[in-house]
Design an enzyme around this catalytic site. Structure first.
Site, PDB file in Angstrom:
ATOM      1  N   MET A  30      31.162  49.538 -51.799  1.00 14.40           N
ATOM      2  CA  MET A  30      31.532  48.135 -52.038  1.00 14.40           C
ATOM      3  C   MET A  30      30.261  47.320 -52.293  1.00 14.40           C
ATOM      4  O   MET A  30      30.244  46.106 -52.124  1.00 14.40           O
ATOM      5  CB  MET A  30      32.319  47.583 -50.855  1.00 14.40           C
ATOM      6  CG  MET A  30      33.641  48.343 -50.676  1.00 14.40           C
ATOM      7  SD  MET A  30      34.930  47.411 -49.860  1.00 14.40           S
ATOM      8  CE  MET A  30      34.212  47.214 -48.254  1.00 14.40           C
ATOM      9  N   LEU A  33      24.100  47.597 -51.246  1.00 11.79           N
ATOM     10  CA  LEU A  33      23.686  48.952 -50.868  1.00 11.79           C
ATOM     11  C   LEU A  33      22.510  48.967 -49.893  1.00 11.79           C
ATOM     12  O   LEU A  33      21.644  48.103 -49.920  1.00 11.79           O
ATOM     13  CB  LEU A  33      23.289  49.741 -52.123  1.00 11.79           C
ATOM     14  CG  LEU A  33      24.371  49.880 -53.197  1.00 11.79           C
ATOM     15  CD1 LEU A  33      23.862  50.790 -54.321  1.00 11.79           C
ATOM     16  CD2 LEU A  33      25.679  50.409 -52.643  1.00 11.79           C
ATOM     17  N   GLY A  36      21.798  54.015 -46.236  1.00  9.25           N
ATOM     18  CA  GLY A  36      22.938  54.908 -45.984  1.00  9.25           C
ATOM     19  C   GLY A  36      23.601  55.303 -47.308  1.00  9.25           C
ATOM     20  O   GLY A  36      23.818  56.487 -47.600  1.00  9.25           O
ATOM     21  N   HIS A  37      23.897  54.301 -48.150  1.00  7.41           N
ATOM     22  CA  HIS A  37      24.484  54.593 -49.466  1.00  7.41           C
ATOM     23  C   HIS A  37      23.530  55.454 -50.300  1.00  7.41           C
ATOM     24  O   HIS A  37      23.940  56.368 -51.002  1.00  7.41           O
ATOM     25  CB  HIS A  37      24.722  53.299 -50.252  1.00  7.41           C
ATOM     26  CG  HIS A  37      25.725  52.380 -49.646  1.00  7.41           C
ATOM     27  ND1 HIS A  37      25.390  51.151 -49.141  1.00  7.41           N
ATOM     28  CD2 HIS A  37      27.064  52.502 -49.478  1.00  7.41           C
ATOM     29  CE1 HIS A  37      26.467  50.549 -48.688  1.00  7.41           C
ATOM     30  NE2 HIS A  37      27.497  51.347 -48.872  1.00  7.41           N
ATOM     31  N   GLN A  61      41.860  46.230 -48.943  1.00  5.04           N
ATOM     32  CA  GLN A  61      41.535  46.806 -47.635  1.00  5.04           C
ATOM     33  C   GLN A  61      41.050  45.747 -46.640  1.00  5.04           C
ATOM     34  O   GLN A  61      40.687  46.075 -45.522  1.00  5.04           O
ATOM     35  CB  GLN A  61      40.518  47.942 -47.760  1.00  5.04           C
ATOM     36  CG  GLN A  61      39.118  47.544 -48.163  1.00  5.04           C
ATOM     37  CD  GLN A  61      38.252  48.762 -48.473  1.00  5.04           C
ATOM     38  OE1 GLN A  61      38.394  49.403 -49.521  1.00  5.04           O
ATOM     39  NE2 GLN A  61      37.348  49.098 -47.579  1.00  5.04           N
ATOM     40  N   GLY A 149      30.122  58.413 -45.724  1.00  7.33           N
ATOM     41  CA  GLY A 149      29.262  58.434 -44.534  1.00  7.33           C
ATOM     42  C   GLY A 149      30.044  58.648 -43.248  1.00  7.33           C
ATOM     43  O   GLY A 149      31.173  58.169 -43.099  1.00  7.33           O
ATOM     44  N   LYS A 151      29.447  57.308 -40.481  1.00  5.32           N
ATOM     45  CA  LYS A 151      29.638  56.065 -39.719  1.00  5.32           C
ATOM     46  C   LYS A 151      31.107  55.632 -39.766  1.00  5.32           C
ATOM     47  O   LYS A 151      31.669  55.182 -38.785  1.00  5.32           O
ATOM     48  CB  LYS A 151      28.750  54.937 -40.247  1.00  5.32           C
ATOM     49  CG  LYS A 151      28.938  53.653 -39.440  1.00  5.32           C
ATOM     50  CD  LYS A 151      28.146  52.505 -40.004  1.00  5.32           C
ATOM     51  CE  LYS A 151      28.787  51.868 -41.198  1.00  5.32           C
ATOM     52  NZ  LYS A 151      29.997  51.065 -40.894  1.00  5.32           N
ATOM     53  N   ASP A 152      31.725  55.792 -40.950  1.00  4.80           N
ATOM     54  CA  ASP A 152      33.145  55.453 -41.096  1.00  4.80           C
ATOM     55  C   ASP A 152      33.958  56.738 -40.930  1.00  4.80           C
ATOM     56  O   ASP A 152      34.669  57.164 -41.850  1.00  4.80           O
ATOM     57  CB  ASP A 152      33.388  54.824 -42.472  1.00  4.80           C
ATOM     58  CG  ASP A 152      32.602  53.525 -42.618  1.00  4.80           C
ATOM     59  OD1 ASP A 152      32.709  52.668 -41.736  1.00  4.80           O
ATOM     60  OD2 ASP A 152      31.861  53.391 -43.608  1.00  4.80           O
ATOM     61  N   SER A 188      26.529  47.378 -44.585  1.00  3.70           N
ATOM     62  CA  SER A 188      26.316  46.188 -45.428  1.00  3.70           C
ATOM     63  C   SER A 188      26.503  44.929 -44.584  1.00  3.70           C
ATOM     64  O   SER A 188      25.895  43.893 -44.843  1.00  3.70           O
ATOM     65  CB  SER A 188      27.312  46.183 -46.580  1.00  3.70           C
ATOM     66  OG  SER A 188      27.179  47.384 -47.299  1.00  3.70           O
TER      67      SER A 188
HETATM   68  O1  PAF Z   1      33.516  52.686 -47.268  1.00  5.75           O
HETATM   69  C1  PAF Z   1      33.614  51.848 -48.161  1.00  5.75           C
HETATM   70  O2  PAF Z   1      32.636  51.207 -48.586  1.00  5.75           O
HETATM   71  C2  PAF Z   1      34.966  51.548 -48.764  1.00  5.75           C
HETATM   72  O3  PAF Z   1      35.961  51.636 -47.797  1.00  5.75           O
HETATM   73  C3  PAF Z   1      35.304  52.419 -49.985  1.00  5.75           C
HETATM   74  C4  PAF Z   1      35.412  53.879 -49.593  1.00  5.75           C
HETATM   75  C5  PAF Z   1      34.241  52.233 -51.046  1.00  5.75           C
HETATM   76  C6  PAF Z   1      36.644  52.008 -50.584  1.00  5.75           C
HETATM   77  O4  PAF Z   1      36.638  50.677 -51.005  1.00  5.75           O
END
Ligand code: PAF
Length: 282
Positions: A30, A33, A36-37, A61, A149, A151-152, A188
């Site tokens: 999203m 960045l 981590g990204h 979401q 990641g 983390k999620d 982020s």
């Molecule tokens: O983890 C994220 O940044 C978001 O949930 C994702 C996977 C990009 C979906 O919008």
């Protein structure tokens, strides 16, 4: 680097990649960045021929309008960071209208209760929103591998289930959480913290380590009380949840089974900013 904003441009490029029998790696983000990204992008570059990063703040979401409004955005900086990883990464950053019709229709999935636990209890319909956008992206990019990641972690369990529901052939690659020097997991949302709160937020990972060290020494109730007291004693910090769950089902269990593995998840609100993290304890 190529920057695309239209699905039709992506389709043309993906068809070409498939004709050339090259592998596609996808890193959905999203934006805003951080390292981590970038670690996901590095992994993707190492193991796939063609790598795509997507930058899209997915409205479906977010159950909280303010959270969506305040979500940090910085596309110029994002593109510069991606370029430093590799000049060959393609970026897709569409407008909302390119991904959704005007009603922002969200698909409903049977995530077998994975979406009812932890974040799901506090963020109504969040994981259906994640499933909706990730399935749109998987169908557009047809990735051989997709990178997310740890983390999620709950999100990775959801995506694992999504892959089964939709019968995608994409391999899910889960990459370790990248942390600040003080242990705070990169997110982020950290950009929304004051310098002092960012320092104090070290307590989140410190308490997770405490949980891991004490998991077999005392009851989870004692662990919970210790963490809650310490976190809530910091001004503007509030423990939203600290849960011990089965690593597979993400459900709470009455008894710890020697054959199962367990993970502790935490969410702390820092001046209203949601910070999540987790640790494998057994
Ligand atoms: O983890 C994220 O940044 C978001 O949930 C994702 C996977 C990009 C979906 O919008």
């Amino acid at each position: 680097m190529q920057l695309y904003t239209l699905k039709s441009q992506v389709e043309t490029s993906v068809q070409k990649t498939i004709r050339l029998e090259k592998t596609i790696g996808l890193v959905p983000t999203m934006g805003s960045l951080h390292q981590g990204h970038l670690s996901l992008l590095k992994r993707a570059v190492e193991s796939c021929d063609i790598v795509w990063a997507t930058i899209f703040v997915n409205p479906t979401q977010f159950n909280n309008k303010n959270d969506l409004k305040n979500y940090p955005k910085n596309i110029k900086n994002d593109l510069e960071l991606i370029l430093k990883i590799s000049k060959n990464i393609n970026v897709f950053s569409p407008e909302i209208s390119e991904m959704y019709d005007s009603e922002l229709k969200t698909e409903t999935f049977d995530f077998q209760n994975l979406d009812k636990e932890l974040e799901g209890k506090y963020r109504n319909n969040h994981f259906n929103g994640v499933g909706t956008i990730v399935s749109k992206l998987f169908e557009l990019f047809k990735p051989n591998k997709a990178f997310f990641g740890e983390k999620d972690f709950q999100q990775t369990r959801i995506i694992n289930r999504l892959i089964k529901i939709k019968n995608y052939s994409t391999e899910l690659v889960i990459c370790p959480t990248v942390r600040e020097q003080n242990g705070l997991a990169l997110s982020s949302r950290n950009a929304l913290l004051s310098t002092i709160n960012k320092e104090k937020a070290a307590v989140i990972y410190n308490k997770l380590i405490y949980c891991k060290e004490n998991f077999e020494k005392t009851s989870f109730k004692n662990i919970y009380n210790n963490c809650k007291e310490e976190i809530n004693s910091i001004s503007h910090f509030e423990l939203e949840y600290l849960e011990l769950v089965n690593n597979e089902s993400l459900e709470k269990e009455q008894k710890i089974d020697a054959n199962n593995s367990y993970r502790i998840f935490i969410c702390v609100l820092v001046n209203g900013v949601r910070l999540i993290d987790n640790i494998l304890v057994k």
